[in-house]
Design an enzyme around this catalytic site. Structure first.
Site, PDB file in Angstrom:
ATOM      1  N   ASP A   1       0.825  -1.203   0.000  1.00  0.00           N
ATOM      2  CA  ASP A   1       0.000   0.000   0.000  1.00  0.00           C
ATOM      3  C   ASP A   1       0.859   1.253   0.000  1.00  0.00           C
ATOM      4  O   ASP A   1       2.074   1.223   0.259  1.00  0.00           O
ATOM      5  CB  ASP A   1      -0.909   0.013   1.230  1.00  0.00           C
ATOM      6  CG  ASP A   1      -2.109  -0.921   1.090  1.00  0.00           C
ATOM      7  OD1 ASP A   1      -2.380  -1.352  -0.029  1.00  0.00           O
ATOM      8  OD2 ASP A   1      -2.741  -1.211   2.119  1.00  0.00           O
TER       9      ASP A   1
ATOM     10  N   LYS B   1      -3.653   3.455  -2.547  1.00  0.00           N
ATOM     11  CA  LYS B   1      -4.858   4.261  -2.734  1.00  0.00           C
ATOM     12  C   LYS B   1      -4.800   5.409  -1.742  1.00  0.00           C
ATOM     13  O   LYS B   1      -4.142   5.337  -0.714  1.00  0.00           O
ATOM     14  CB  LYS B   1      -6.132   3.433  -2.490  1.00  0.00           C
ATOM     15  CG  LYS B   1      -6.282   2.219  -3.383  1.00  0.00           C
ATOM     16  CD  LYS B   1      -7.632   1.561  -3.200  1.00  0.00           C
ATOM     17  CE  LYS B   1      -7.816   0.983  -1.817  1.00  0.00           C
ATOM     18  NZ  LYS B   1      -6.952  -0.174  -1.547  1.00  0.00           N
TER      19      LYS B   1
ATOM     20  N   MET C   1      -7.297   8.280   9.275  1.00  0.00           N
ATOM     21  CA  MET C   1      -7.601   8.782   7.923  1.00  0.00           C
ATOM     22  C   MET C   1      -8.703   9.833   7.929  1.00  0.00           C
ATOM     23  O   MET C   1      -9.606   9.825   7.102  1.00  0.00           O
ATOM     24  CB  MET C   1      -7.980   7.607   7.002  1.00  0.00           C
ATOM     25  CG  MET C   1      -6.896   6.550   6.888  1.00  0.00           C
ATOM     26  SD  MET C   1      -7.442   5.023   6.079  1.00  0.00           S
ATOM     27  CE  MET C   1      -8.454   4.283   7.382  1.00  0.00           C
TER      28      MET C   1
END
Length: 267
Positions: free
Chosen positions: A40, A62, A176
């Protein structure tokens, strides 16, 4: 190699929050023994540097609002690699089972008959708690802790049990959450948390370029532009943040980088 047969296998590996010394011994062994690493965006360069040069790497990173490789294609990639006989490390920031979609990928692989093993990692909340000295629980300040993700699938508007998140005796950790910071702060105050409730914002936690912002919930809505992104952002919201120092005496308007933080705490 680790694969026991002609069909490969997949290891879901937690890379931890960024400091390579926080990798588990098992994670390091797997990363140095597989055929390919699918990683990631949030995996730090220092962790990736531990992968031997001869092992193939595939970046499927992503970010909120930008998904160059959809999850369905990542699932298909893992299946394709394993069915071709490769031993695969699916490397994720933090722990693969904490907001890492590890269980979703495991379900797809297991349904296809692929052997899957999970190698846990130190999740961001644990690593940042240790790095900053801010505990997630503390007698008299917080009897529990809750982890929530600050963005939803397809970037839909967050709809939490806000009443359940505003217990002042519970530390709230938001992963996040940078893009939805204003919405989160507003909703928490609307449902009962005071504007002076302490908040610690940490960017790139446990890494050499770590930055911290100490503030209050009511000021958080105006601080988004001051947070240095890109980089993983974590919010610790709760009375435990007061243990970082005297909030009233700290320069909460400024980002506190690592040398500055040490000055504030020990100077």
């Amino acid at each position: 190699m680790l694969k026991p047969s002609n069909t490969g296998q997949v290891f879901l590996v937690g890379a931890g929050p960024g400091d390579p010394e926080l990798l588990t011994l098992k994670a390091l062994r797997v990363l140095q023994s597989v055929d390919v690493v699918v990683h990631d965006r949030l995996v730090s360069a220092a962790v990736l540097d531990l992968i031997p040069a001869g092992i193939r790497r595939i970046n499927v990173g992503k970010r909120s609002g930008s998904h160059p490789i959809p999850q369905s294609e990542i699932n298909a990639l893992l299946l394709r690699l394993a069915k071709a006989g490769s031993t695969v490390a699916r490397l994720k920031g933090g722990d693969p089972m904490v907001f890492g979609r590890g269980s979703e990928e495991a379900a797809v692989l297991q349904a296809a008959g692929i052997e899957v093993s999970c190698v846990p990692g130190i999740t961001a909340a644990q690593g940042i708690s240790a790095a900053t000295g801010v505990p997630l629980t503390h007698r008299g300040l917080a009897t529990g802790v809750r982890f929530v993700t600050g963005h939803c699938q397809a970037d839909r508007l967050l709809e939490f049990d806000w009443d359940g998140l505003v217990d002042p005796d519970t530390t709230l950790v938001v992963y996040m959450g940078h893009a939805n910071m204003q919405h989160i702060a507003t909703r928490l105050m609307e449902h009962g948390l005071p504007a002076d409730h302490p908040v610690l914002v940490v960017v790139n936690g446990t890494r050499p370029n770590e930055s911290r912002l100490v503030t209050h919930l009511g000021a958080l809505t105006t601080k988004r532009a001051n947070i240095p992104v890109p980089g993983p952002v974590l919010f610790i919201i709760g009375r435990v943040v007061s243990l970082l120092g005297d909030l009233a005496g700290m320069e909460t308007e400024a980002i506190l980088r690592m040398p500055d933080v040490q000055q504030v705490l020990h100077g």
